[in-house]
Design an enzyme around this catalytic site. Structure first.
Site, mmCIF file in Angstrom:
data_model
loop_
_atom_site.group_PDB
_atom_site.id
_atom_site.type_symbol
_atom_site.label_atom_id
_atom_site.label_comp_id
_atom_site.label_asym_id
_atom_site.label_seq_id
_atom_site.Cartn_x
_atom_site.Cartn_y
_atom_site.Cartn_z
ATOM 1 N N SER A 1 1.135 -1.180 -0.225
ATOM 2 C CA SER A 1 -0.288 0.223 -0.322
ATOM 3 C C SER A 1 0.930 1.187 0.010
ATOM 4 O O SER A 1 2.312 1.150 0.506
ATOM 5 C CB SER A 1 -0.762 -0.134 1.081
ATOM 6 O OG SER A 1 0.466 0.407 2.513
ATOM 7 N N ASP A 2 0.731 2.219 -0.536
ATOM 8 C CA ASP A 2 0.995 3.198 -0.554
ATOM 9 C C ASP A 2 0.995 3.802 1.609
ATOM 10 O O ASP A 2 -0.123 2.879 1.869
ATOM 11 C CB ASP A 2 0.653 4.794 -1.104
ATOM 12 C CG ASP A 2 1.108 5.757 -0.920
ATOM 13 O OD1 ASP A 2 2.438 6.177 -0.342
ATOM 14 O OD2 ASP A 2 0.976 6.157 -2.538
ATOM 15 N N TRP A 3 1.485 5.054 1.796
ATOM 16 C CA TRP A 3 1.612 5.201 3.390
ATOM 17 C C TRP A 3 0.270 5.079 3.639
ATOM 18 O O TRP A 3 0.136 6.633 3.615
ATOM 19 C CB TRP A 3 2.998 5.898 3.373
ATOM 20 C CG TRP A 3 4.084 4.984 3.902
ATOM 21 C CD1 TRP A 3 4.449 5.366 5.161
ATOM 22 C CD2 TRP A 3 4.565 3.928 3.263
ATOM 23 N NE1 TRP A 3 5.482 4.449 5.360
ATOM 24 C CE2 TRP A 3 5.922 3.240 3.813
ATOM 25 C CE3 TRP A 3 4.177 3.434 1.445
ATOM 26 C CZ2 TRP A 3 6.854 2.660 3.634
ATOM 27 C CZ3 TRP A 3 4.433 2.601 1.807
ATOM 28 C CH2 TRP A 3 6.500 1.852 1.561
#
Ligand SMILES: *[C@@H]1O[C@H](CO)[C@@H](O)[C@H](O)[C@H]1NC(C)=O
Ligand SMILES: *[C@@H]1O[C@H](CO)[C@@H](O)[C@H](O)[C@H]1NC(C)=O
Ligand SMILES: *[C@@H]1O[C@H](CO)[C@@H](O)[C@H](O)[C@H]1NC(C)=O
Ligand SMILES: *[C@@H]1O[C@H](CO)[C@@H](O)[C@H](O)[C@H]1NC(C)=O
Ligand SMILES: *[C@@H]1O[C@H](CO)[C@@H](O)[C@H](O)[C@H]1NC(C)=O
Ligand SMILES: *[C@@H]1O[C@H](CO)[C@@H](O)[C@H](O)[C@H]1NC(C)=O
Ligand SMILES: *[C@@H]1O[C@H](CO)[C@@H](O)[C@H](O)[C@H]1NC(C)=O
Ligand SMILES: *[C@@H]1O[C@H](CO)[C@@H](O)[C@H](O)[C@H]1NC(C)=O
Ligand SMILES: *[C@@H]1O[C@H](CO)[C@@H](O)[C@H](O)[C@H]1NC(C)=O
Ligand SMILES: *[C@@H]1O[C@H](CO)[C@@H](O)[C@H](O)[C@H]1NC(C)=O
Ligand SMILES: *[C@@H]1O[C@H](CO)[C@@H](O)[C@H](O)[C@H]1NC(C)=O
Ligand SMILES: *[C@@H]1O[C@H](CO)[C@@H](O)[C@H](O)[C@H]1NC(C)=O
Length: 816
Positions: A303-305
């Site tokens: 995932s992106d952060w």
């Protein structure tokens, strides 16, 4: 990666600076981790704006060369407990921007994930390379690989297993998008080649690449949901939804990512925004369907952060690793609580999540690890990184990290030399009246503009659009930390001294724009050349407010050019700038120097003085006027409905030059444009098929990384002769564009880039540029058959020096 970095870099609090506050909710979304967010709906894949369910998540097969590594990974994962498996897919606060904890009993020392696309950001004694946009502007495949390899070596030497780059999303649908400069070009073909070369370079160095942000991440505003500031568990609006029709998805936004999969990228990062209504990291159509099934991706999706908004639902939809691990969206809660972590153990134990899916997640993570031999003598994480890491400082760590090995390792090697070359190669000469450039040992040089000199506040740059000081790179997680840099002013002064010249300078744009420049100059004599240095900032989490240069740059040019008959304008910029003064008779040269990295001044002086011949070409279009661009980011939704943020990609395939060409709009400098100090000629286009039985539909071969391998087979060869007709050596870029026959569906752009070759030519020399056209290059995506199809009828193959300087062309009939 994420978010907050522009402020966290400085160790300051969130919500600082010019960052759009709308993007920053507080922690703590509430969504049921144990239920599907998407209702089951049998809507066909092609329905615009809908995201159908695609389940189950495909298992890795190891196809394409990972078979042996897969066996190692399977055997390794078989030894794990459920708790260890949960650890393997859940980030923790630790020394790197993303961390997977060690399992000492299996001699596994964990994974270190570091930003980003132009440097290992959280590090000292590391290089800051030319940005993606500069790399795209070089149109140089060898350079793309060389840069990827050198960057990869620095990541590895610092103990980073995963480099969080390169970027193909944003692609550059909108000229205003804040992160376009992190990627290479708004053209999917050019971006795709750059992705492939960069990934191969990173991975040849032994570091895992992460292709990001998958997919449709074309604007910054409202990229995340917004939470009630008073009740931080209550979401008040969803993130924007990028609504992309199936054909556009394939032909534009997926295209460069297909190259990334083909290059065997170890990992992908799913994006913050929604895709056709469903969040990027829990979108089964994009992850299970397009990426893991159609493109045959064998690695893992992280995932992106803070982009994970559910647990089991995201996992079933194809997400394999949650970063940074805790509840988003801006999780400074790292490990606990998490949608993953302990929730995975609970879900496996109570039967809501099948162990085989969790095994596949971990096997996908460990296969590229073994494939790249990261289990053998991998360098330890440099302890200095932990101290520089403001994203998860030590006080946030809840797990043990033992840091060993040499501190503050110098990993820069001889990279300054290649960064200097790359910065020059990524600069585009747009105007050069009467051979103003290269400079001929001018004695009296006047330099204007706040982009010329040292940043005055700090060498730790890129927290915001600082007024005084040159721009080497943009801001956010995609920037770098400079161990040193060379400003344009330093380099010009040192070069002028060698030539017995002098340099006067004025760095205050307000002063220059509002002064009669002649009063500044007259006592010092008419300068031989006035160099105006302009800059244009861009950063993550913020779209650009305008397409002009910052700090009143246009007025600075007008002010200088009204007095100085030899005004050379240089821009350091994230990309598109409107240049309203480009026809001013006293503006004799314009150089778009993009974001060149740490050797900026040297790269520039090499070009200005002709030690290097300019060879960059625009990887985007400069329109006559900012209002000429279509497809702006969707902004200023001022209704309060939960789902009001919708971005309909109604322009479909018509972005950048595809739009300007389709509508026959005059532009200032077209896509692919760039001048040289020499002249080139082109002739003898030859186009020939590689088989006489080419069919419209590809043979249905078993999927390999990159999709149906038949799409990647060369089916046509083309070649042209390119000659250097001038008096100095230089590099030409031969660009091949394909016009599909009229039988292709409506909305097909008039011409699309499908090949480019950069040739270094001595004066008088002629070389052949050879192109291999793959099946994909001559096809469109057919939404009915769900296949790439070669249309019947006459194709036009154009080759030239830009998208509007098409020197030679030929027509061919490929099928039928
Ligand atoms: C499926 O989704 C489409 C488009 O969003 C919608 O029009 C349709 O009503 C949905 N069908 C069902 C059965 O929910
Ligand atoms: C993945 O592999 C496991 C174990 O071999 C199997 O049980 C499961 O059904 C497979 N899943 C898919 C989607 O093929
Ligand atoms: C949050 O609380 C403040 C003070 O009570 C109030 O003024 C504000 O409108 C509230 N915000 C929302 C979004 O409810
Ligand atoms: C599991 O997820 C929920 C959110 O759905 C969270 O509140 C909880 O703390 C998580 N549990 C663990 C063990 O992280
Ligand atoms: C860290 O390691 C020490 C010693 O190896 C151990 O006593 C301690 O419990 C560990 N702490 C955590 C949070 O795992
Ligand atoms: C450019 O060249 C033309 C023709 O040689 C000449 O008339 C003109 O003065 C030159 N302009 C400048 C700015 O040198
Ligand atoms: C820049 O020039 C303007 C106009 O003269 C002046 O008001 C401003 O203070 C100057 N800035 C600095 C930092 O000196
Ligand atoms: C160009 O510069 C000369 C001074 O060298 C000036 O006289 C002339 O007005 C300038 N041209 C314009 C269009 O500003
Ligand atoms: C750009 O377009 C706007 C709106 O059409 C117009 O007002 C403006 O004058 C144009 N600018 C230029 C430089 O043509
Ligand atoms: C926002 O509201 C203003 C005034 O109510 C309106 O003119 C504008 O069109 C609205 N913008 C959008 C994007 O809906
Ligand atoms: C495009 O525009 C140019 C100039 O405005 C015109 O000469 C030409 O005929 C146009 N071409 C088409 C295909 O409309
Ligand atoms: C096309 O011809 C080539 C030999 O020229 C052959 O190898 C290939 O199998 C043929 N493909 C089809 C689809 O008939």
């Amino acid at each position: 990666m994420a978010a907050i970095l522009s402020s966290l870099l400085a160790g300051s609090v969130l919500l600082s600076g010019s960052v759009n506050a709308q993007n920053f909710g507080s922690n703590g979304p509430v969504e049921d981790a144990f239920s599907y967010v998407q209702p089951l709906n049998t809507t066909i894949l092609t329905e615009y704006g809908s995201s159908p369910p695609v389940y189950p998540s495909p298992n890795i097969t190891g196809v394409g060369g990972w078979e042996a590594a897969l066996e190692k990974a399977r055997a390794w994962v078989a030894q794990l407990t459920t708790e260890e498996k949960a650890d393997m897919v859940t980030g923790q606060a630790g020394p790197c921007v993303g961390n997977i904890v060690a399992i000492p009993r299996l001699n596994f020392s964990g994974l270190c994930l570091q930003d980003g696309p132009l440097a290992i950001r959280v590090a000292d004694f590391a290089s800051v390379f030319a940005a993606g946009v500069s790399t795209g502007a070089s149109w140089d495949k060898d350079l793309m690989y060389e840069r990827g390899l050198a960057m990869g070596r620095e990541f590895k030497a610092k103990g980073a297993h995963v480099a969080l780059g390169p970027v193909a999303g944003p692609l550059g649908r909108s000229a205003y998008a804040g992160r376009n400069w992190e990627g290479f070009s708004s053209d999917p073909y050019l971006s795709g080649v750059a992705m492939e070369k960069t990934i191969t370079g990173h991975q040849d160095a032994g570091v895992q690449a992460c292709a990001k942000h998958w997919v449709g991440n074309e604007q910054e505003i409202q990229r995340n949901p917004v939470y009630d500031p008073n009740v931080t568990t209550v979401k008040t609006s969803n993130a924007i939804s990028s609504n992309i029709d199936d054909r556009t998805m394939h032909e534009l936004y997926m295209w460069p990512f297909a190259n990334a999969v083909k290059a065997k990228a170890a990992s992908f990062m799913c994006s913050y925004q929604r895709i056709n209504g469903s969040y990027g990291c829990q979108n089964s159509a994009s992850q299970n369907g397009l990426l893991k099934t159609e493109l045959g991706f064998q690695g893992y999706v992280m995932s992106d952060w803070g982009a994970t908004h559910t647990g089991v639902a995201a996992i079933e939809a194809g997400l394999d690793m949650n970063m940074p691990g805790g509840l988003g969206p801006y999780g400074l809660n790292f490990g606990v609580p998490s949608f993953f972590g302990g929730n995975i153990t609970i879900a496996v134990n109570n039967g809501s999540l099948d162990t085989s899916r969790v095994d596949d997640m971990v096997i996908r993570i460990m296969t590229p690890y073994f494939w790249l031999n990261q289990d053998q003598n991998f360098p330890s994480i440099d302890p200095s990184s932990a101290d520089l890491n403001t994203f998860s400082p030590r006080r946030t760590w809840t797990r043990n990290f033992t840091l060993t090995g040499e501190r503050s390792r110098d990993v820069r090697s001889n990279h300054a030399e290649l960064i200097r070359r790359h910065g020059a190669a990524g600069s585009v000469l747009l105007k050069n009246k009467n051979g103003t450039l290269p400079l001929k040992a001018p004695r009296n040089i006047a330099v204007f503009g706040n982009d010329a000199g040292e940043p005055t506040q700090s060498s730790v740059l890129n927290q915001n659009n600082y007024e005084f000081g040159t721009l080497f790179a943009g801001g956010g997680s995609g920037t770098g930390q400079f161990s040193y840099f060379v400003t344009p002013l330093q380099a010009l002064q040192s070069r002028a001294r060698q030539d017995g010249g002098l340099v006067h300078y004025w760095l205050n744009n307000t002063l220059i724009a509002n002064s009669n420049v002649s009063t500044l100059l007259i006592p010092r004599g008419q300068p031989d050349v006035c160099i105006v240095m302009l800059k244009t900032w861009a950063e993550e989490a913020d779209d650009r407010p305008h397409l002009s240069s910052d700090w009143d740059g246009d007025a600075v040019v007008e002010s200088v050019a009204s007095y100085c008959a030899n005004t050379v304008v240089v821009t350091h910029s994230s990309g598109v700038n409107t240049l309203p003064w480009s026809d001013h008779p006293n503006v004799t040269a314009i150089l778009a120097a993009h974001f060149p990295g740490e050797e900026s001044g040297n790269s520039l002086v090499d070009l200005l003085y002709g030690d290097v011949n300019p060879s960059g070409h625009l990887p985007y279009t400069i329109a006559m006027n900012g209002t000429d661009y279509n497809a702006p980011p969707t902004t200023a939704i001022n209704t309060t409905g939960f789902d009001d943020w919708q971005s309909w990609f109604d322009e479909k395939l018509e972005i950048d030059y595809r739009y300007f060409d389709a509508k026959n709009i005059t532009v200032r400098y077209e896509f692919g444009f760039g001048l040289s100090y020499t002249t080139f000629n082109m002739s003898n286009l030859e186009v020939s098929p590689l088989a006489n039985n080419i069919t419209s539909f590809p043979e249905n071969l078993p999927i390999q990384p990159g999709g149906n391998p038949a799409l990647w087979e060369s089916i046509y060869n083309a070649s042209v002769s390119v000659s250097n007709t001038g008096s100095v050596a230089g590099a030409a870029v031969a660009q091949l564009y394909v016009g599909l026959p009229s039988s292709a569906p409506a909305g097909t752009p008039p011409r699309q880039l499908r090949g480019f070759e950069k040739l270094h030519l001595e004066p008088g020399e002629t070389q052949t540029a050879a192109f291999e056209l793959m099946r994909r290059d001559l096809s469109y995506w057919d939404i009915i058959s769900q296949q790439w199809v070669i249309p019947e009828g006459e194709f036009t193959i154009y080759v030239g020096f830009s998208s509007r300087d098409l020197v030679v062309h030929d027509t061919v009939t490929v099928v039928g």
